[in-house]
Enzyme design. Structure first.
Site, mmCIF file in Angstrom:
data_model
loop_
_atom_site.group_PDB
_atom_site.id
_atom_site.type_symbol
_atom_site.label_atom_id
_atom_site.label_comp_id
_atom_site.label_asym_id
_atom_site.label_seq_id
_atom_site.Cartn_x
_atom_site.Cartn_y
_atom_site.Cartn_z
ATOM 1 N N GLU A 73 0.825 -1.212 0.000
ATOM 2 C CA GLU A 73 0.000 0.000 0.000
ATOM 3 C C GLU A 73 0.854 1.253 0.000
ATOM 4 O OE1 GLU A 73 -2.570 -3.289 0.961
ATOM 5 O OE2 GLU A 73 -0.596 -2.678 1.734
ATOM 6 N N HIS A 142 -9.984 -6.822 10.130
ATOM 7 C CA HIS A 142 -10.610 -6.406 8.878
ATOM 8 C C HIS A 142 -12.000 -5.820 9.091
ATOM 9 C CE1 HIS A 142 -7.362 -8.231 6.625
ATOM 10 N NE2 HIS A 142 -7.564 -9.369 7.262
#
Length: 337
Positions: A73, A142
């Site tokens: 990322e 998550h």
């Protein structure tokens, strides 16, 4: 295990489509109308996106426009910033919001600050999409709802589309924004189905919207909590309570005017926020209501937030930790009874 859902490349013949397909149509339109636009992220190409949003776009537009990236990322958000500085209009997909923390230096210290630090000479017209929220048993790592964190950062715009029409029409003005825009898509919405309103062709990113008119209490929500707020309002209507529901839609900048106009008419406010209560977006909205409309209130502001725990994996515990319709109804009764 993949969380990617099914979804064809075009809406159904009867005009019905999913939230996922509305997002895909927005991406398709952006790619087709502006050669500067490209999509990049993990698995957005050959796999069609972790949640199936970009399915079919690689075959339609090719690998230069729909680019799979390494699992970094920090690297691909940084590349998106560089591309935006060079005149492109990148749409970067981060799989889930927790992974955005790996790119926080790029988002906070670069994308959000370059216009200010360059004296207005450098803009970063970058769009970053990511999935947020809990409710699908993806456990603590998550299931974050961190959009309130990002709404704290000057220099960026934060969007939370909660309806099909917003999913379809928010992207174009986001791409036209000269500064970074973060779009948070709640994971519970991807499979929701409906028909687009043909009367909606554009969305004002600076304005919240009243989704249901009412006179007794203002329920303020956004993203994945909007449906729960609307369901609570319908339940309350059967009990003689007329609730107004405000969809924030944009978390930064907040549309104080729409929120305060609603509260000044109903004299009561219940704020629904899937983020944790401490230091939350709901705390900021509550403070603004108190600062600007204190004497219009007939009861203290109520907040319905996630429990102060890492989101549990077990379904019944996850449901207990999150804002639910019953909790919203109970909060409304506390301010109206």
């Amino acid at each position: 295990m993949s969380t990617r859902g099914k979804g064809g490349s075009t809406p159904a013949d009867d005009g019905a489509l999913t939230y996922r397909e509305a997002l895909r149509e927005a991406l398709r339109e952006a790619l087709a109308t502006d050669d500067r636009v490209f999509v990049m992220g993990e698995d957005v190409g050959r796999y069609g996106g972790c949640f199936g949003v970009s399915l079919g776009l690689l075959e339609e537009f090719g690998p230069d426009r729909v680019r799979d990236t390494p699992l970094s990322e920090s690297a691909f958000v940084g590349a998106g910033i560089g591309a935006a500085l060079a005149g492109m209009r990148p749409i970067v997909e981060i799989m889930t919001v927790n992974f955005s923390l790996l790119a926080l230096d790029q988002i906070l210290n670069n994308a959000a600050t370059l216009r200010h630090m360059s004296g207005g000479q450098l803009g970063v017209p970058l769009v970053i999409r990511m999935t947020t929220g809990a409710g699908r048993q993806l456990a603590a790592q998550h299931s974050h709802s961190l959009e309130g964190w990002y709404a704290h950062i000057p220099g960026i715009r934060v969007l939370t589309p909660a309806t099909l029409d917003d999913a379809r029409h928010l992207l174009a003005p986001a791409l036209a924004d000269p500064d970074p825009v973060l779009i948070f898509e709640h994971n519970s919405l991807y499979n929701t189905t409906g028909v687009l309103d043909e009367g909606v062709r554009e969305v004002d990113l600076d304005r919240a919207v009243v989704r249901r008119k009412g006179t007794d209490v203002s329920i303020v929500a956004y993203g994945g909590s909007l449906a729960k707020a609307l369901a609570a309002a319908e339940e309350l209507a059967g009990e003689g309570v007329d609730a107004e529901v405000v969809d924030l839609r944009t978390l930064r900048p907040l549309d104080d005017a729409t929120i305060l106009d609603s509260v000044r008419r109903t004299h009561r406010a219940v704020l629904v926020d899937e983020g944790w209560r401490s230091g939350s977006l709901s705390a900021e909205i509550s403070a603004r209501i108190t600062e600007q409309a204190f004497f219009d209130l007939d009861a203290p502001v109520e907040r319905v937030c996630a429990a102060e725990v890492p989101i549990p994996y077990a379904r019944q515990l996850e449901e207990a930790a999150l804002p639910q319709q019953a909790g919203i109804v109970a909060s409304v009764h506390r301010v109206v009874d």
